[in-house]
Design an enzyme around this catalytic site. Sequence first.
Site, PDB file in Angstrom:
ATOM      1  N   ASP A  96      11.594  -1.340   5.157  1.00  0.00           N
ATOM      2  CA  ASP A  96      12.812  -1.289   5.966  1.00  0.00           C
ATOM      3  C   ASP A  96      13.686  -0.104   5.539  1.00  0.00           C
ATOM      4  OD1 ASP A  96      15.338  -2.343   7.340  1.00  0.00           O
ATOM      5  OD2 ASP A  96      13.955  -3.999   7.685  1.00  0.00           O
ATOM      6  N   HIS A 118      20.589  -2.731   7.313  1.00  0.00           N
ATOM      7  CA  HIS A 118      19.565  -3.544   7.968  1.00  0.00           C
ATOM      8  C   HIS A 118      18.629  -4.200   6.960  1.00  0.00           C
ATOM      9  CE1 HIS A 118      15.806  -4.163  10.327  1.00  0.00           C
ATOM     10  NE2 HIS A 118      16.638  -4.425  11.320  1.00  0.00           N
ATOM     11  N   SER A 125      14.477  -8.315  14.583  1.00  0.00           N
ATOM     12  CA  SER A 125      14.570  -7.959  13.162  1.00  0.00           C
ATOM     13  C   SER A 125      15.097  -9.117  12.331  1.00  0.00           C
ATOM     14  CB  SER A 125      15.511  -6.766  12.963  1.00  0.00           C
ATOM     15  OG  SER A 125      14.875  -5.549  13.182  1.00  0.00           O
TER      16      SER A 125
END
Length: 420
Positions: free
Chosen positions: A161, A192, A346
């Site tokens: 990620d 994120h 996600s």
Amino acid sequence: MGFITKAIPLALAAASVINGAEIMETRAGVQTLADKYIVVMNDGMTDKDFDSHRSWVNRTHRRRLIRRGAKAMGGMKHTYRFPTGLKGYSGHFDEQMINEISKRADVKYIERDARVQINAIEQQDNVPSWGLARVGSKEPGGTTYYYDGTAGEGSTAYVIDTGTDIQHEEFEGRATWGANFVDDMDMDCNGHGTHVSGTIGGKTFGVAKKSNVVAVKVLDCNGSGSNSGVIMGMEWATKDAQQKGADKAVANMSLGGAFSQASNDAAAAIAQGGVFLAVAAGNDNVDAADSSPASEPSICTVAASTEQDGKADFSNFGQVVDVYAPGDSITSAKPGGGSQVLSGTSMATPHVAGLGAYLIGLGKGGGPGLCDTIKQMAIDVIQNPGASTTSKLINNGSGIGFLSFPLNIYEEQWSKLFDL
């Protein structure tokens, strides 16, 4: 993520199919990277033959630069040598060099390198999360998360990620930095990856609260990266997991792009290496068969559900989807401390990776077969899941009697978790 562009003459493409490698066309709308390619070798190629091919590429590239006055290109950059499955490389080559490579009989196919991105789309402040309670209950609307006290202990989650804030209090020292394939900043400058990691292994937000988390950075501060860099991260995670015990490892990829055979092959190599891999289906409200690595059938592809057990309006769908998981307005960790709310496939995917780690902690198996276990444990509740799409929502088994042995059940009230 995409294939080699149509800018290459049709005669070149036709010749390469006859003489050696297939040169794949780029699909519409794919953001490709100029003069950058991924080359994948034939299945079963030996290390010796691969090294010989790479030496030929380097010699030929140098000769073109020196003798022919060719435009300066960087040549080979990354080499991929998964323990099982994919062998190949990526680099910066002009059209003539790609023409030479395509004529080689030992090359399986070539595709143009392309952009990939995170699959989070929304942000909302000051909202309590509901995803954990849903994973531990057979009915929506709960405020308690039931789970076994093993909580993923002994498992390791590789989060491929934007990086992870490994100092965040959520991880209690269980998070470590693994590798970086996108920039020179070993930190999560986007947020994120930390959010995803928190959903997997955070003490407050995590499905598997005692699992270890390893940050593998392949996306930059804008949440963007390349196929070639992502595949490097996938290879590193596979090798590291095998060294430490692949049957105790899960991997999470809350990212994706347009269809890419190289990305799918790399995902398959992770599964072949014995690691359970959860991947986001994507956020375009289209069939995930056209997305990668979501369309790889040997991994666990995750769509996003709402608090009311419906399909999230942004979520991709289709036959390649294995399960749904909570993905709308999910609260988890943010870099520097505290939390934030994000939505997307996600956010759904780490619920599944976390559940895989949780089951490893319970001694309920490991590796890619965990996806079948998770599907068996899932409950049939998703309303209007999309054409040819499963209606199964993940569940950890503590609330539906699936697990046939005594559990040291813990419960967490949201009022305590979030100080509401």
